[in-house]
Scaffold this active site. Structure first.
Site, PDB file in Angstrom:
ATOM      1  N   ALA A 330       0.818  -1.209   0.000  1.00 38.61           N
ATOM      2  CA  ALA A 330       0.000   0.000   0.000  1.00 38.61           C
ATOM      3  C   ALA A 330       0.853   1.260   0.000  1.00 38.61           C
ATOM      4  O   ALA A 330       0.495   2.272  -0.619  1.00 38.61           O
ATOM      5  CB  ALA A 330      -0.922  -0.011   1.221  1.00 38.61           C
ATOM      6  N   CYS A 331       2.017   1.200   0.646  1.00 39.49           N
ATOM      7  CA  CYS A 331       2.873   2.386   0.735  1.00 39.49           C
ATOM      8  C   CYS A 331       3.559   2.711  -0.592  1.00 39.49           C
ATOM      9  O   CYS A 331       4.197   3.749  -0.725  1.00 39.49           O
ATOM     10  CB  CYS A 331       3.917   2.223   1.839  1.00 39.49           C
ATOM     11  SG  CYS A 331       4.935   0.751   1.657  1.00 39.49           S
ATOM     12  N   HIS A 332       3.420   1.801  -1.562  1.00 37.66           N
ATOM     13  CA  HIS A 332       4.003   2.038  -2.881  1.00 37.66           C
ATOM     14  C   HIS A 332       2.935   2.337  -3.929  1.00 37.66           C
ATOM     15  O   HIS A 332       3.198   2.263  -5.120  1.00 37.66           O
ATOM     16  CB  HIS A 332       4.816   0.821  -3.350  1.00 37.66           C
ATOM     17  CG  HIS A 332       6.005   0.532  -2.492  1.00 37.66           C
ATOM     18  ND1 HIS A 332       6.585  -0.712  -2.402  1.00 37.66           N
ATOM     19  CD2 HIS A 332       6.719   1.339  -1.664  1.00 37.66           C
ATOM     20  CE1 HIS A 332       7.611  -0.665  -1.568  1.00 37.66           C
ATOM     21  NE2 HIS A 332       7.708   0.572  -1.107  1.00 37.66           N
TER      22      HIS A 332
END
Length: 388
Positions: A330-332
């Site tokens: 999700a952080c990418h």
């Protein structure tokens, strides 16, 4: 540990049977509400059964069980032979005035073995029981082909054996026999496989197998004690001759007022099996990006690509109705629709990584949730492939 003998009913199957008993008690041939409901249930179940084996709904005939279905095939083979002899006007086929000849293996279920023996003892047919290999427990395709005669009208080999679990080379056999049927001016050899033990355990696709007939049994995979027979091109491409005569149900191929509750249960269990055999749903389109030799994997994590030019991960997820997942960390997410650098670093080809879906389950995830996701993905993939 005797599930090859029979299986308990799935709870949703019991519910389907119960609901049919309460709400669809009418005669399916009647035009009032209870009859109309019964007919609708039968039609829906027929579609589910056909879908499970990769056939068409109109090619499914409901029977009392596998024994009846197998006997119906043997009966049809004899009628097929007689009618071809009559059409030739000579009482024989391709220079042979022999009885109809049937080939089967020596490890078939008794509903084939004993029925064939009975035909032989009564002088109604010649039967060759081809022995399986003592090394592989499998019937050899060339041994079957070597047993073919000018008067051979049926070859029946089970898909999987009920005692050893050995899967027979039915697809290869069908390919060889179809070549024989094309090359020789002879009576057509009909091809039958009893799939009672295979269904629900391994993928079964009648188109891939190439069979003319496939026997279907419900109680071997959490369904009711009822069966069906698949007939490739029923009444047009492949003959089927009834053993019974009566009210015209099942398009006169198997008359008798339909057992709506049991048919409802069979349709329900087929729908659940379709979800259970997820590999069968996507056939060879699946590539697991999280399977590496000698490496352990988190039990809740599955990174998978559904292969195809229009099946990029972001496209699939945006088209799903129920599935909530991601294509990577999700952080990418700011990286857009580019393949995951993690997968690329792990050696996953770019075109495969572009289709990746990261599926991860948690404590609240149920089997029903997984079944829903598989069905959602199946419908989405079909939709996207049609649009492409």
């Amino acid at each position: 540990m005797d599930y090859n003998a029979t299986t308990p009913l799935e709870p949703e199957v019991i519910q389907a049977v119960s609901e049919a008993l309460w709400d669809a008690w009418g005669n399916p041939s009647s035009n009032y509400e209870a009859g109309v409901k019964a007919k609708a249930i039968i039609n829906r179940s027929r579609q589910n059964v056909a879908r499970m084996v990769g056939g068409k709904a109109e090619d499914i005939v409901f029977t009392s069980g596998g024994t009846e279905a197998n006997n119906l095939v043997l009966h049809t083979a004899l009628e097929h032979f007689r009618k071809n002899c009559r059409a030739a006007g000579e009482g024989h086929v391709n220079g042979s005035n022999d009885l109809p000849h049937i080939i089967t293996s020596n490890v078939e279920h008794d509903s084939i073995k004993l029925a064939a023996e009975h035909l032989q003892v009564d002088g109604k047919a010649d039967v060759t029981f081809v022995p399986v290999s003592k090394v592989t427990a499998c019937v050899d395709v060339e041994d079957i082909i070597d047993a073919v005669r000018p008067n051979t009208c049926l070859i029946s080999v089970m898909l999987a054996n009920n005692e050893t679990g050995v899967v027979m080379p039915v697809q290869e056999l069908c390919e060889k026999v179809k070549m024989l049927n094309k090359l020789q001016e002879r009576i057509r050899i009909l091809l039958h496989s009893d799939a009672a033990q295979a269904l629900g355990k391994i993928p079964v696709d009648v188109q891939e197998l190439g069979v003319d007939f496939l026997t279907i049994v419900g109680h071997k995979f959490y369904g009711p004690r009822i069966g069906a027979l698949y007939v490739n091109g029923l009444g047009t491409g492949t003959p089927l001759y009834p053993m019974l005569f009566g009210g015209g149900q099942e398009r006169n191929f198997r008359p008798g007022t339909e057992n709506t509750p049991m048919i409802a249960g069979l349709g329900k269990v087929f729908a659940s099996v379709i979800c259970f055999l997820s590999q069968d749903v996507f056939k060879d389109k699946i590539h697991f990006n999280s399977h590496y030799p000698s490496s352990d994997v988190l039990p809740n994590t599955c990174n998978v690509s559904i292969l195809g030019p229009a099946l990029q991960g972001w496209r699939v997820l945006s088209s799903c109705r129920r599935l909530l997942a991601s294509v990577g960390a999700a952080c990418h997410s700011a990286s857009g629709n580019r393949p995951s650098h993690v997968l690329l670093s792990c050696g996953v080809p770019s075109e495969v990584a572009a289709n990746a879906l990261r599926l991860s389950v948690g404590r609240g995830t149920t089997k029903a949730d997984v079944d829903t996701v598989v069905e959602d993905l199946r419908e989405t993939v079909q939709l996207l492939e049609k649009m492409n």
